[in-house]
Design a protein around this motif. Structure first.
Motif, PDB file in Angstrom:
ATOM      1  N   CYS A  30       0.934  -1.283   0.040  1.00 52.57           N
ATOM      2  CA  CYS A  30       0.131  -0.131   0.253  1.00 52.57           C
ATOM      3  C   CYS A  30       0.935   1.255   0.034  1.00 52.57           C
TER       4      CYS A  30
ATOM      5  N   CYS B  86      -0.128   3.170   3.495  1.00 50.55           N
ATOM      6  CA  CYS B  86       0.214   2.946   5.093  1.00 50.55           C
ATOM      7  C   CYS B  86       1.430   1.534   5.110  1.00 50.55           C
TER       8      CYS B  86
ATOM      9  N   CYS C 258       0.926  -1.314   4.279  1.00 51.95           N
ATOM     10  CA  CYS C 258       0.494  -2.698   4.284  1.00 51.95           C
ATOM     11  C   CYS C 258       0.742  -3.548   3.178  1.00 51.95           C
TER      12      CYS C 258
ATOM     13  N   CYS D  27      -6.600  -1.876  -0.003  1.00 48.53           N
ATOM     14  CA  CYS D  27      -5.555  -1.925   1.154  1.00 48.53           C
ATOM     15  C   CYS D  27      -6.359  -2.816   2.213  1.00 48.53           C
TER      16      CYS D  27
ATOM     17  N   CYS E  83      -6.167   0.265   5.376  1.00 47.55           N
ATOM     18  CA  CYS E  83      -6.693   1.739   5.329  1.00 47.55           C
ATOM     19  C   CYS E  83      -7.668   1.816   4.122  1.00 47.55           C
TER      20      CYS E  83
HETATM   21 ZN    ZN Z   1      -3.036   0.938   3.420  1.00 49.96          ZN
END
Ligand code: ZN
Length: 320
Positions: free
Chosen positions: A42, A45, A47, A64, A67
Motif C-alpha cells: 500500500c 500505509c 500494508c 488495502c 486503510c
Molecule cells: Zn493502506
C-alpha cells in the motif's frame, strides 16, 4: 560485441512478443511484476495485504486491507489515467525498442490505429521515461565530448561553438572503455557553449575523476571545475577534426544520430522537444547489447518515471 554482432543479434520477434504480451492479462501481469517485484504494498500505509476488486471500466484494483486505499497497476506510472489498453502500450514499447531506427509519432499512429494526438502522447511519454531513466547515471572514466547542433537542415558540427540560428545546441558526450570502445552516450541541449554553461554541464553530468577528451573549443576546459582532467586537441575543425582518432566515437555516433534523425523525423517534429528525441537516441544506443531486454527495461522506466501529464510534456526547456 562488435558492431556487426550488435546489428545481427536476434531481437524479440513478433510471434515471441505476441506469446509474451498478446493478451491484456499478460500485459497486466508483466506490469505488476515490474512495479512490485517484491509483492504489492500500500502506497499510503505500507500494508502488504489487499483485496482485489474492479472499477467501473473493469480495471483491476488493489484495495488495502488496513486503510482501504485503492490503486491500480497504472496509478503512479506514465500510463496513469490512460484509456488505452495495456496491449496497445506494450505494442508501442515493442515498436519503439525493436525497430532498427526510432519510430515517429505518425508511424506509431498508423501501426497502432489510434489518433495522431494519442500516438504523439504515447511517444512523448515513452521518450520522457527514457530520458528520466538515463538522467540517473553520471558519466565516468574516459569521456569524449564535442559541441553539436540539431535542427534546421542538418544535425552536425559547427566549429568554434558559435550559436546557430534555428538550431538546438547540445553537448555530445561518449563514455568509452579504457581501450577506447564506446560504452555510453549522453546528448544534452545547452543554451550555448559559454564557460558558465559548460561548467554547469560538467557538474551535472560528470563523476569526479573523469578524463575528458575534446577538440579546441575553449569552454570545454571548464570540465576541470568538476574535478575532471582535460585532454584537448586543436584540430582546425571540419574533415580534419572529424578524423581525430582520440575523438573517433563522439564523431561516429554523432554521424549515426544525424542519419537516424533524418530517416525518422521531419525537422519540425524534433525542433521543440530536442532534449527528448536526443534522450531516446541515447537510451536505445546505451542498451544496444541486449535487444530483447529493451522492452522489459522500458517497462521498468515507465513504472519509475511517475505520471507525465500533458502540461508537463508540453514544457520544452533547454537546460545545461
Ligand atoms: Zn493502506
Amino acid at each position: 560485441m562488435s558492431i556487426n554482432a550488435i546489428q545481427f543479434q536476434r531481437g524479440l520477434s513478433l510471434p515471441q512478443f505476441q506469446a509474451l504480451y498478446g493478451s491484456e492479462h499478460q500485459c497486466e501481469r508483466a506490469l505488476v511484476a515490474a512495479r512490485w517485484p517484491h509483492g504489492w504494498q500500500c502506497a499510503h500505509c505500507g500494508c502488504k495485504r489487499f483485496f482485489h476488486t474492479r472499477n467501473g471500466t473493469g480495471r483491476l484494483l488493489w484495495e488495502c486491507f488496513i486503510c482501504g486505499y485503492q490503486s491500480s497497476s497504472i496509478v503512479g506510472t506514465v500510463m496513469e489515467h490512460t484509456h488505452l489498453s495495456l496491449r496497445l502500450w506494450f505494442l508501442a514499447m515493442y515498436l519503439l525498442t525493436q525497430n532498427k531506427n526510432a519510430i515517429s509519432a505518425l508511424a506509431l499512429k498508423r501501426q497502432l490505429g489510434v489518433s495522431y494526438k494519442t500516438a504523439w502522447l504515447m511517444k512523448h511519454k515513452l521518450m520522457q521515461a527514457m530520458a528520466q531513466r538515463d538522467e540517473r547515471y553520471l558519466l565516468q572514466g574516459r569521456v569524449e565530448i564535442d559541441d553539436a547542433y540539431l535542427g534546421g537542415e542538418r544535425a552536425g558540427h559547427i566549429n568554434g561553438g558559435r550559436r546557430a540560428a534555428n538550431k538546438t545546441a547540445f553537448v555530445a558526450a561518449v563514455q568509452t572503455s579504457a581501450d577506447g570502445r564506446p560504452l555510453y552516450m549522453r546528448l544534452t541541449p545547452v543554451a550555448d557553449f559559454t564557460n558558465e554553461h559548460m561548467r554547469q554541464w560538467a557538474s551535472r553530468h560528470l563523476t569526479a575523476g573523469c578524463h575528458v577528451v575534446s577538440d579546441g573549443t575553449r569552454a570545454f576546459a571548464q570540465v576541470q571545475h568538476a574535478q575532471a582532467t582535460h585532454e584537448r586537441y586543436v584540430t582546425g575543425g571540419g574533415r580534419q577534426g572529424a578524423q581525430t582518432p582520440q575523438l573517433r566515437w563522439v564523431n561516429t555516433l554523432r554521424g549515426n544520430l544525424k542519419t537516424s534523425m533524418a530517416g525518422t523525423y521531419h525537422s519540425f517534429e524534433h525542433a521543440r522537444y530536442a532534449q527528448r528525441y536526443l534522450a531516446e537516441f541515447c537510451w536505445r544506443l546505451n542498451r544496444r547489447f541486449d535487444l530483447p531486454a529493451m522492452l522489459p527495461r522500458l517497462l521498468k522506466a515507465l513504472v519509475t518515471a511517475g505520471p507525465l501529464p500533458l502540461t508537463l510534456l508540453r514544457v520544452s526547456e533547454v537546460s545545461s
